[in-house]
Structure formats: C-alpha cells, structure tokens
Scaffold this motif. Structure first.
Motif, PDB file in Angstrom:
ATOM      1  N   GLU A   1      -5.269  12.940  -4.199  1.00  0.00           N
ATOM      2  CA  GLU A   1      -6.741  13.118  -3.554  1.00  0.00           C
ATOM      3  C   GLU A   1      -7.567  13.747  -2.179  1.00  0.00           C
ATOM      4  O   GLU A   1      -7.774  13.995  -2.612  1.00  0.00           O
ATOM      5  CB  GLU A   1      -7.899  11.989  -3.483  1.00  0.00           C
ATOM      6  CG  GLU A   1      -7.734  10.994  -5.405  1.00  0.00           C
ATOM      7  CD  GLU A   1      -8.331  11.399  -5.840  1.00  0.00           C
ATOM      8  OE1 GLU A   1      -8.413  12.876  -6.703  1.00  0.00           O
ATOM      9  OE2 GLU A   1      -8.966  10.572  -7.461  1.00  0.00           O
ATOM     10  N   GLY A   2      -5.948  14.130  -1.223  1.00  0.00           N
ATOM     11  CA  GLY A   2      -5.534  14.808  -0.488  1.00  0.00           C
ATOM     12  C   GLY A   2      -6.252  14.210   0.771  1.00  0.00           C
ATOM     13  O   GLY A   2      -6.674  14.665   1.131  1.00  0.00           O
ATOM     14  N   GLY A   3      -6.530  12.716   0.234  1.00  0.00           N
ATOM     15  CA  GLY A   3      -7.021  11.915   1.850  1.00  0.00           C
ATOM     16  C   GLY A   3      -8.967  11.732   1.127  1.00  0.00           C
ATOM     17  O   GLY A   3      -9.815  11.768   2.364  1.00  0.00           O
ATOM     18  N   ALA A   4      -8.940  12.476  -0.234  1.00  0.00           N
ATOM     19  CA  ALA A   4     -10.537  12.447  -0.367  1.00  0.00           C
ATOM     20  C   ALA A   4     -11.476  11.615  -0.105  1.00  0.00           C
ATOM     21  O   ALA A   4     -12.482  11.875   1.248  1.00  0.00           O
ATOM     22  CB  ALA A   4     -11.380  13.545  -1.691  1.00  0.00           C
ATOM     23  N   PRO A   5     -11.294  10.602  -0.403  1.00  0.00           N
ATOM     24  CA  PRO A   5     -11.801   9.326  -0.368  1.00  0.00           C
ATOM     25  C   PRO A   5     -11.946   8.884   1.020  1.00  0.00           C
ATOM     26  O   PRO A   5     -13.101   8.463   1.713  1.00  0.00           O
ATOM     27  CB  PRO A   5     -11.225   8.457  -0.676  1.00  0.00           C
ATOM     28  CG  PRO A   5     -10.669   9.081  -2.159  1.00  0.00           C
ATOM     29  CD  PRO A   5     -10.277   9.885  -1.199  1.00  0.00           C
ATOM     30  N   GLU A   6     -11.465   8.913   2.437  1.00  0.00           N
ATOM     31  CA  GLU A   6     -10.619   8.856   3.631  1.00  0.00           C
ATOM     32  C   GLU A   6     -11.957   9.744   3.661  1.00  0.00           C
ATOM     33  O   GLU A   6     -12.782   9.840   5.101  1.00  0.00           O
ATOM     34  CB  GLU A   6      -9.748   8.374   4.089  1.00  0.00           C
ATOM     35  CG  GLU A   6      -8.995   7.686   3.084  1.00  0.00           C
ATOM     36  CD  GLU A   6      -8.228   8.048   2.308  1.00  0.00           C
ATOM     37  OE1 GLU A   6      -8.249   8.702   1.666  1.00  0.00           O
ATOM     38  OE2 GLU A   6      -7.170   6.898   2.108  1.00  0.00           O
ATOM     39  N   ARG A   7     -11.687  11.139   3.813  1.00  0.00           N
ATOM     40  CA  ARG A   7     -12.151  11.976   4.442  1.00  0.00           C
ATOM     41  C   ARG A   7     -13.672  12.193   3.941  1.00  0.00           C
ATOM     42  O   ARG A   7     -14.245  12.555   5.309  1.00  0.00           O
ATOM     43  CB  ARG A   7     -11.180  13.419   4.666  1.00  0.00           C
ATOM     44  CG  ARG A   7     -10.322  13.188   4.886  1.00  0.00           C
ATOM     45  CD  ARG A   7      -9.578  14.653   4.831  1.00  0.00           C
ATOM     46  NE  ARG A   7      -7.727  14.839   5.127  1.00  0.00           N
ATOM     47  CZ  ARG A   7      -7.827  15.452   6.595  1.00  0.00           C
ATOM     48  NH1 ARG A   7      -8.858  15.265   7.216  1.00  0.00           N
ATOM     49  NH2 ARG A   7      -6.682  15.158   7.749  1.00  0.00           N
ATOM     50  N   VAL A   8     -13.713  12.538   2.469  1.00  0.00           N
ATOM     51  CA  VAL A   8     -15.472  12.868   2.352  1.00  0.00           C
ATOM     52  C   VAL A   8     -16.445  11.500   2.879  1.00  0.00           C
ATOM     53  O   VAL A   8     -17.223  12.254   3.173  1.00  0.00           O
ATOM     54  CB  VAL A   8     -14.979  13.372   0.900  1.00  0.00           C
ATOM     55  CG1 VAL A   8     -16.415  13.462   0.756  1.00  0.00           C
ATOM     56  CG2 VAL A   8     -14.620  14.737   0.487  1.00  0.00           C
ATOM     57  N   SER A   9     -15.678  10.327   2.231  1.00  0.00           N
ATOM     58  CA  SER A   9     -16.919   9.353   2.039  1.00  0.00           C
ATOM     59  C   SER A   9     -16.413   8.175   3.425  1.00  0.00           C
ATOM     60  O   SER A   9     -16.861   7.016   3.488  1.00  0.00           O
ATOM     61  CB  SER A   9     -16.904   8.480   0.944  1.00  0.00           C
ATOM     62  OG  SER A   9     -17.443   9.586   0.704  1.00  0.00           O
ATOM     63  N   GLY A  10     -15.396   8.248   4.394  1.00  0.00           N
ATOM     64  CA  GLY A  10     -14.883   7.117   4.929  1.00  0.00           C
ATOM     65  C   GLY A  10     -14.358   5.848   4.037  1.00  0.00           C
ATOM     66  O   GLY A  10     -14.709   4.988   4.875  1.00  0.00           O
ATOM     67  N   ILE A  11     -14.157   5.913   2.970  1.00  0.00           N
ATOM     68  CA  ILE A  11     -14.072   4.667   2.281  1.00  0.00           C
ATOM     69  C   ILE A  11     -12.437   4.433   2.959  1.00  0.00           C
ATOM     70  O   ILE A  11     -10.941   5.516   3.006  1.00  0.00           O
ATOM     71  CB  ILE A  11     -14.059   5.043   1.131  1.00  0.00           C
ATOM     72  CG1 ILE A  11     -14.911   5.301   0.338  1.00  0.00           C
ATOM     73  CG2 ILE A  11     -13.376   4.145   0.476  1.00  0.00           C
ATOM     74  CD1 ILE A  11     -15.030   5.650  -1.322  1.00  0.00           C
ATOM     75  N   LYS A  12     -12.528   2.558   2.839  1.00  0.00           N
ATOM     76  CA  LYS A  12     -10.720   2.698   3.255  1.00  0.00           C
ATOM     77  C   LYS A  12      -9.619   2.233   2.379  1.00  0.00           C
ATOM     78  O   LYS A  12     -11.146   1.412   1.341  1.00  0.00           O
ATOM     79  CB  LYS A  12     -10.930   0.986   4.681  1.00  0.00           C
ATOM     80  CG  LYS A  12      -9.746   0.341   4.572  1.00  0.00           C
ATOM     81  CD  LYS A  12      -8.291   1.909   5.572  1.00  0.00           C
ATOM     82  CE  LYS A  12      -7.271   0.600   5.384  1.00  0.00           C
ATOM     83  NZ  LYS A  12      -6.255   1.586   6.280  1.00  0.00           N
ATOM     84  N   LEU A  13      -8.937   1.783   1.697  1.00  0.00           N
ATOM     85  CA  LEU A  13      -8.310   2.364   0.347  1.00  0.00           C
ATOM     86  C   LEU A  13      -6.868   1.354   1.018  1.00  0.00           C
ATOM     87  O   LEU A  13      -6.204   1.251   2.099  1.00  0.00           O
ATOM     88  CB  LEU A  13      -7.464   3.556  -0.118  1.00  0.00           C
ATOM     89  CG  LEU A  13      -8.661   4.177  -0.842  1.00  0.00           C
ATOM     90  CD1 LEU A  13      -7.766   5.990  -0.543  1.00  0.00           C
ATOM     91  CD2 LEU A  13      -9.434   3.829  -1.724  1.00  0.00           C
ATOM     92  N   LEU A  14      -6.747   0.213   0.365  1.00  0.00           N
ATOM     93  CA  LEU A  14      -6.227  -1.213   0.526  1.00  0.00           C
ATOM     94  C   LEU A  14      -5.963  -1.152  -0.879  1.00  0.00           C
ATOM     95  O   LEU A  14      -5.958  -1.217  -1.684  1.00  0.00           O
ATOM     96  CB  LEU A  14      -7.091  -2.947   0.529  1.00  0.00           C
ATOM     97  CG  LEU A  14      -8.244  -2.701   1.615  1.00  0.00           C
ATOM     98  CD1 LEU A  14      -8.955  -4.396   1.504  1.00  0.00           C
ATOM     99  CD2 LEU A  14      -7.592  -2.862   3.083  1.00  0.00           C
ATOM    100  N   THR A  15      -4.407  -0.942  -0.731  1.00  0.00           N
ATOM    101  CA  THR A  15      -3.574  -0.704  -1.509  1.00  0.00           C
ATOM    102  C   THR A  15      -1.864  -1.261  -1.719  1.00  0.00           C
ATOM    103  O   THR A  15      -2.063  -2.467  -0.996  1.00  0.00           O
ATOM    104  CB  THR A  15      -2.510   0.638  -1.078  1.00  0.00           C
ATOM    105  OG1 THR A  15      -1.800   0.418   0.293  1.00  0.00           O
ATOM    106  CG2 THR A  15      -3.161   2.208  -0.942  1.00  0.00           C
ATOM    107  N   VAL A  16      -2.012  -1.896  -2.353  1.00  0.00           N
ATOM    108  CA  VAL A  16      -1.206  -2.931  -3.127  1.00  0.00           C
ATOM    109  C   VAL A  16      -0.201  -2.725  -4.369  1.00  0.00           C
ATOM    110  O   VAL A  16      -0.471  -1.433  -4.953  1.00  0.00           O
ATOM    111  CB  VAL A  16      -2.731  -4.073  -4.262  1.00  0.00           C
ATOM    112  CG1 VAL A  16      -1.100  -5.187  -4.850  1.00  0.00           C
ATOM    113  CG2 VAL A  16      -3.204  -4.391  -3.649  1.00  0.00           C
ATOM    114  N   PRO A  17       1.123  -2.775  -4.171  1.00  0.00           N
ATOM    115  CA  PRO A  17       2.155  -2.587  -4.442  1.00  0.00           C
ATOM    116  C   PRO A  17       1.821  -3.340  -5.852  1.00  0.00           C
ATOM    117  O   PRO A  17       2.222  -4.094  -6.417  1.00  0.00           O
ATOM    118  CB  PRO A  17       3.567  -3.337  -4.234  1.00  0.00           C
ATOM    119  CG  PRO A  17       2.918  -4.513  -3.553  1.00  0.00           C
ATOM    120  CD  PRO A  17       1.629  -3.304  -2.359  1.00  0.00           C
ATOM    121  N   THR A  18       3.017  -2.656  -7.110  1.00  0.00           N
ATOM    122  CA  THR A  18       2.346  -2.830  -8.390  1.00  0.00           C
ATOM    123  C   THR A  18       4.244  -3.191  -9.032  1.00  0.00           C
ATOM    124  O   THR A  18       4.619  -1.339  -9.049  1.00  0.00           O
ATOM    125  CB  THR A  18       0.957  -3.039  -9.330  1.00  0.00           C
ATOM    126  OG1 THR A  18       1.539  -1.577  -9.419  1.00  0.00           O
ATOM    127  CG2 THR A  18       0.073  -3.308  -8.447  1.00  0.00           C
TER     128      THR A  18
END
Length: 348
Positions: A97-114
């Motif tokens: 998403e090109g960093g859109a969640p972070e850049r547009v809305s400031g959402i922190k994504l907490l990632t989990v390996p699966t």
C-alpha cells in the motif's frame, strides 16, 4: 488511437485482465440521462439493498475507487488516532500500500509472521498487548485477508475464532476482501456466511480483480464499531461524484451470480494449472492452491526462460518462489500452453 494485442495473455496478476462484459454493459446502461451525484442515485440505492441482503440488515455500503482506499478508510474508521492494527507480515496493507495506512492515517501496523498468510488467535496474541501503556500504540483492530496474499483460504470457523479473540480484547475485525468473490466461490457459500455470521465487523469488498473497471466498496457490517466513515471517505479522496458508475459495476457482479461465476472460473483455471504441473521434475509448490493463485518454486534460470514467453512475478527471489495468477478470462488453452512452456524450459 493506441491499441493493444487482445490475444496477449499473462499469469502475473488478475489485474491484467480486462472488464467483465456484464460490467461494461452495466456501465453503458447507467450512462443515460442525469442522476443525483455523490451516492443519491438509483444505482447506489439499489446497491444498498443488495448489500443488506448479502451481509445482513444492518450492513452499510460505501463505494470507493480502489482497494488501498477501501483498506485505509475502513481501518481508520475503527480506531482512535493512537490506534494500531494487527496484520500478517505478508498483508497487502503492509507490503503493497506504499505506506498509505501510516502516511495517510497514521495507523501503526503490528505485523506477525505466518507460514500460510493466515492469522490465528495465538498469532494475534503475540502483538495484542500493552493497552493503557502510553509508550505503545494501542491495538484496536485485527485485519485479515480473504483470500490471503498467499492464495490460502480462511474457513468460517477460523474467522470466527479470530473474531472472538479480537472482540474479547475490545478490538474490531476487518477483512481485506480484495478477492472475496474468489473466496465465496471456493467455499461455495454466500459472503455473509464467512463474514457477518462469524463476527466480522467491516469488509473491504474487492471488485476490480474479478472484472470491475476500478470499483471497490467498504461494507460496514456492525455500524457500532465505526466512527465518522462518511467523513473519512471524503477527506481520504475516495468519494465519487458520479457514484452511479461504481455502484452499477458492483450491482452487475451481484446480479445473476456474475461475480461468483467469474471468480469460480479463475479458481478452476488455477486448479488446472496446478494439476498439470504436479510431479514435474524441478518444480515444487510453496503453498496449497485454494483460489486463483499458484505459488511455484523453480530454478531462477528456468523461470527467466519461461518469462520470455509469459509474464509473471517473483514472490520470494531468495527461495525461488514465483506467483502465477489466473483471471476470469483465462482459458483452458492459455493454461495448457503455459504448462507446456514450463515443462519445456524445466527439461532444458
């Protein structure tokens, strides 16, 4: 006018395919005369009724332009400014998403390996902590993808388990449904059966990959979980003035099971491709083939030779994994010719 070769085929992405004929017809039929703009048109009204029939009586629909917009606006509506979403490491919202969640809305994504692109309560729990701790972004939502980025499927029971865990911890559950039609076709059940009925709160409903001309939607299943979505869509530049043309496309996919048939065909083509290459020396598979994607493992040199005739993308260059995608317009002949190319180049 620039033209292309309509006979050219690829296995790189279901976005390479054109527009489903029924969708083109629907756009043309919606083109006559005037309609009220910004969603007060007859087509969006009809779409609201269809969505309620599919996802439940409380469901609300917000047509948008693209999947990135659907995901970002949906997630933003679920959380406060300090919120975070738990996702897989392979999730589209994280990787593409090109960093859109972070850049547009400031959402922190907490990632989990699966290993298979799927979340479980146990995996979610590795990032679901720290509520009330001012130094950590507050987990407010879980986002899973159906079909996953690795082509795997969640069963209704698996989604229900994730929803139960999320809700017990005061988190909402979002589904990135870029290929939700493929999931419905593979599971052979209505979308509501593996969303509404098992506790999903909000869905990004994809349509482009199954044959729409740039049309997606946010479906709010539980309106009590979201806040300000009507405003967020506008400030995120996802509010269409001539919304009737987006809604008409979505309606065309729901009508006469057009979307399900298109997705089922794409899934069947991937199954045909997988079956035709099972047991071929020098070729392996990284994931099970449960929808319209085949993840194959082969020598890089052989992959490059195949790519001289057919375009497709690497998935994991270090491990030799490539992704082959099938579309609503992939034919038996396309698949069979591709299989012959792969076998020939692997035999060299």
């Amino acid at each position: 006018m620039r033209r292309h070769d309509p006979e050219w085929r690829a296995f790189a992405s279901d976005n390479y395919a054109g527009v489903l004929p029924e969708v083109l017809t629907a756009i043309a039929e919606a083109n006559g005369g005037h309609q009220v703009s910004y969603g007060e048109d007859d087509y969006t009204d009809a779409l609201r009724e269809v969505v309620r029939n599919e996802f439940g009586s409380r469901a609300e629909v917000f047509p948008v332009f693209n999947g990135t917009g659907a995901n970002v606006v949906a997630l933003t509506s679920l959380m406060p400014r300090w919120g975070a979403a738990i996702v897989t490491e392979s999730a589209h919202v994280h990787t593409d998403e090109g960093g859109a969640p972070e850049r547009v809305s400031g959402i922190k994504l907490l990632t989990v390996p699966t290993p298979d692109g799927k979340l479980t309560p146990e995996l979610i729990a590795t990032e679901a902590y720290g509520w009330g701790f001012e130094h950590r972004a507050q987990p407010a939502a879980v986002s899973l993808t159906q079909v996953t980025e690795l082509g795997t499927l969640y069963t209704p029971a698996e989604i229900a388990a994730n929803a139960d865990f999320a809700h017990r911890n005061n988190m909402a559950l979002h589904v990135d449904g870029a290929r939700l039609w493929n999931a419905a076709a593979a599971l052979q059940m209505p979308m509501g059966r593996f969303t509404t009925d098992v506790g999903v709160d909000i869905v990004s409903l994809g349509a482009t990959k199954v044959g729409a001309l740039g049309a997606e939607a946010i479906v709010v299943i539980d309106p009590d979980r979201v806040d300000g979505l009507i405003y967020l869509r506008k400030l995120s530049m996802q509010l269409a003035s001539k919304m009737r043309f987006i809604s008409a496309q979505l309606l065309a996919l729901f009508e006469d099971r057009n979307g399900i048939r298109a997705a089922a065909h794409a899934n069947a083509m991937a199954a045909r491709l997988r079956a035709g290459l099972e047991g071929v020396p020098g070729l392996g598979f990284a994931q099970s083939t449960e929808s319209n994607a085949v993840f194959a493992v082969l020598d890089r040199a052989a992959a490059e030779r195949v790519r001289e005739s057919w375009r497709f993308y690497d998935w994991d260059e270090s491990g030799g994994t490539v992704r082959w995608m099938c579309s609503f317009d992939t034919t038996d002949d396309d698949v069979d010719r591709f299989i012959e190319t792969v076998k020939r180049e692997l035999a060299r």
